[in-house]
Design a protein around this motif. Sequence first.
Motif, PDB file in Angstrom:
ATOM      1  N   LEU A  83       0.879  -1.165   0.000  1.00 55.95           N
ATOM      2  CA  LEU A  83       0.000   0.000   0.000  1.00 55.95           C
ATOM      3  C   LEU A  83       0.915   1.213   0.000  1.00 55.95           C
ATOM      4  O   LEU A  83       1.700   1.405   0.939  1.00 55.95           O
ATOM      5  CB  LEU A  83      -0.910   0.014   1.228  1.00 55.95           C
ATOM      6  N   ILE A  84       0.844   1.996  -1.065  1.00 58.03           N
ATOM      7  CA  ILE A  84       1.729   3.152  -1.207  1.00 58.03           C
ATOM      8  C   ILE A  84       0.908   4.423  -1.105  1.00 58.03           C
ATOM      9  O   ILE A  84      -0.092   4.589  -1.801  1.00 58.03           O
ATOM     10  CB  ILE A  84       2.497   3.094  -2.537  1.00 58.03           C
ATOM     11  N   TYR A  94      -2.766   0.237  -4.145  1.00 58.34           N
ATOM     12  CA  TYR A  94      -2.249  -1.092  -3.855  1.00 58.34           C
ATOM     13  C   TYR A  94      -1.539  -1.653  -5.083  1.00 58.34           C
ATOM     14  O   TYR A  94      -1.922  -1.384  -6.221  1.00 58.34           O
ATOM     15  CB  TYR A  94      -3.384  -2.038  -3.478  1.00 58.34           C
ATOM     16  N   SER A  95      -0.522  -2.438  -4.818  1.00 65.70           N
ATOM     17  CA  SER A  95       0.134  -3.164  -5.896  1.00 65.70           C
ATOM     18  C   SER A  95       0.604  -4.505  -5.354  1.00 65.70           C
ATOM     19  O   SER A  95       0.922  -4.638  -4.174  1.00 65.70           O
ATOM     20  CB  SER A  95       1.311  -2.364  -6.478  1.00 65.70           C
ATOM     21  N   ARG A  96       0.600  -5.494  -6.232  1.00 61.77           N
ATOM     22  CA  ARG A  96       1.190  -6.788  -5.897  1.00 61.77           C
ATOM     23  C   ARG A  96       2.633  -6.704  -6.351  1.00 61.77           C
ATOM     24  O   ARG A  96       2.928  -6.293  -7.471  1.00 61.77           O
ATOM     25  CB  ARG A  96       0.468  -7.926  -6.605  1.00 61.77           C
ATOM     26  N   ARG A  97       3.543  -7.071  -5.467  1.00 61.49           N
ATOM     27  CA  ARG A  97       4.969  -6.910  -5.725  1.00 61.49           C
ATOM     28  C   ARG A  97       5.673  -8.258  -5.646  1.00 61.49           C
ATOM     29  O   ARG A  97       5.312  -9.121  -4.855  1.00 61.49           O
ATOM     30  CB  ARG A  97       5.580  -5.965  -4.699  1.00 61.49           C
ATOM     31  N   SER A  98       6.700  -8.387  -6.470  1.00 64.44           N
ATOM     32  CA  SER A  98       7.522  -9.586  -6.458  1.00 64.44           C
ATOM     33  C   SER A  98       8.978  -9.164  -6.556  1.00 64.44           C
ATOM     34  O   SER A  98       9.339  -8.365  -7.420  1.00 64.44           O
ATOM     35  CB  SER A  98       7.167 -10.485  -7.642  1.00 64.44           C
ATOM     36  N   SER A  99       9.783  -9.666  -5.647  1.00 66.42           N
ATOM     37  CA  SER A  99      11.221  -9.388  -5.655  1.00 66.42           C
ATOM     38  C   SER A  99      11.982 -10.692  -5.690  1.00 66.42           C
ATOM     39  O   SER A  99      11.619 -11.648  -5.008  1.00 66.42           O
ATOM     40  CB  SER A  99      11.639  -8.625  -4.392  1.00 66.42           C
ATOM     41  N   ILE A 100      13.035 -10.705  -6.464  1.00 68.70           N
ATOM     42  CA  ILE A 100      13.937 -11.855  -6.476  1.00 68.70           C
ATOM     43  C   ILE A 100      15.265 -11.400  -5.890  1.00 68.70           C
ATOM     44  O   ILE A 100      15.875 -10.438  -6.357  1.00 68.70           O
ATOM     45  CB  ILE A 100      14.120 -12.423  -7.898  1.00 68.70           C
ATOM     46  N   VAL A 118      -3.125  -3.232  -8.282  1.00 67.58           N
ATOM     47  CA  VAL A 118      -4.304  -4.066  -8.055  1.00 67.58           C
ATOM     48  C   VAL A 118      -5.339  -3.238  -7.278  1.00 67.58           C
ATOM     49  O   VAL A 118      -4.999  -2.272  -6.614  1.00 67.58           O
ATOM     50  CB  VAL A 118      -3.973  -5.368  -7.263  1.00 67.58           C
ATOM     51  N   ALA A 119      -6.579  -3.637  -7.377  1.00 65.03           N
ATOM     52  CA  ALA A 119      -7.658  -2.960  -6.666  1.00 65.03           C
ATOM     53  C   ALA A 119      -7.999  -3.774  -5.431  1.00 65.03           C
ATOM     54  O   ALA A 119      -8.537  -4.873  -5.523  1.00 65.03           O
ATOM     55  CB  ALA A 119      -8.875  -2.805  -7.560  1.00 65.03           C
ATOM     56  N   LEU A 120      -7.635  -3.259  -4.274  1.00 59.72           N
ATOM     57  CA  LEU A 120      -7.949  -3.892  -2.992  1.00 59.72           C
ATOM     58  C   LEU A 120      -8.494  -2.834  -2.050  1.00 59.72           C
ATOM     59  O   LEU A 120      -8.335  -1.640  -2.287  1.00 59.72           O
ATOM     60  CB  LEU A 120      -6.684  -4.489  -2.345  1.00 59.72           C
ATOM     61  N   SER A 121      -9.078  -3.264  -0.971  1.00 65.46           N
ATOM     62  CA  SER A 121      -9.481  -2.330   0.073  1.00 65.46           C
ATOM     63  C   SER A 121      -8.843  -2.777   1.373  1.00 65.46           C
ATOM     64  O   SER A 121      -8.424  -3.911   1.507  1.00 65.46           O
ATOM     65  CB  SER A 121     -10.995  -2.278   0.188  1.00 65.46           C
ATOM     66  N   ASP A 122      -8.784  -1.853   2.341  1.00 69.20           N
ATOM     67  CA  ASP A 122      -8.158  -2.171   3.632  1.00 69.20           C
ATOM     68  C   ASP A 122      -8.796  -3.320   4.318  1.00 69.20           C
ATOM     69  O   ASP A 122      -9.803  -3.601   4.579  1.00 69.20           O
ATOM     70  CB  ASP A 122      -8.188  -0.949   4.562  1.00 69.20           C
TER      71      ASP A 122
END
Length: 122
Positions: A83-84, A94-100, A118-122
Amino acid sequence: MDLQKVILEKEIALTTFEVRNNADLQCELLSLEFKEIGASGDYFGLRELVEDLPDDQSWHCHIQDVEYRQIAPDVIQLVYIALIKQDESDTGTYSRRSSIWRKEGSNWKMWFHQGTKVALSD
């Protein structure tokens, strides 16, 4: 120390103003081969990231729903929701994040990162 905890602490450090605004600290955590696909769709590397260091101290990132996967002995993936918020009054995105993360010598460094809105709510 627990490797999962170490990687998550490094991931969180990259969201802090102190690290985001300091090229030396970023280079301690990011691979020289680092690449990112941002939530905007932009594709860039370490050089571009360091050249465009932010100066906004009110930016904030909250990480939740973290999934840790060890892909190989020296390769780890984190997947999470971020959540930024640009400032305190911002409801955020909101964003879905992936780090390697890859072990380079004796250090773990982020090798790749991707964010997808992405569309999410709290």
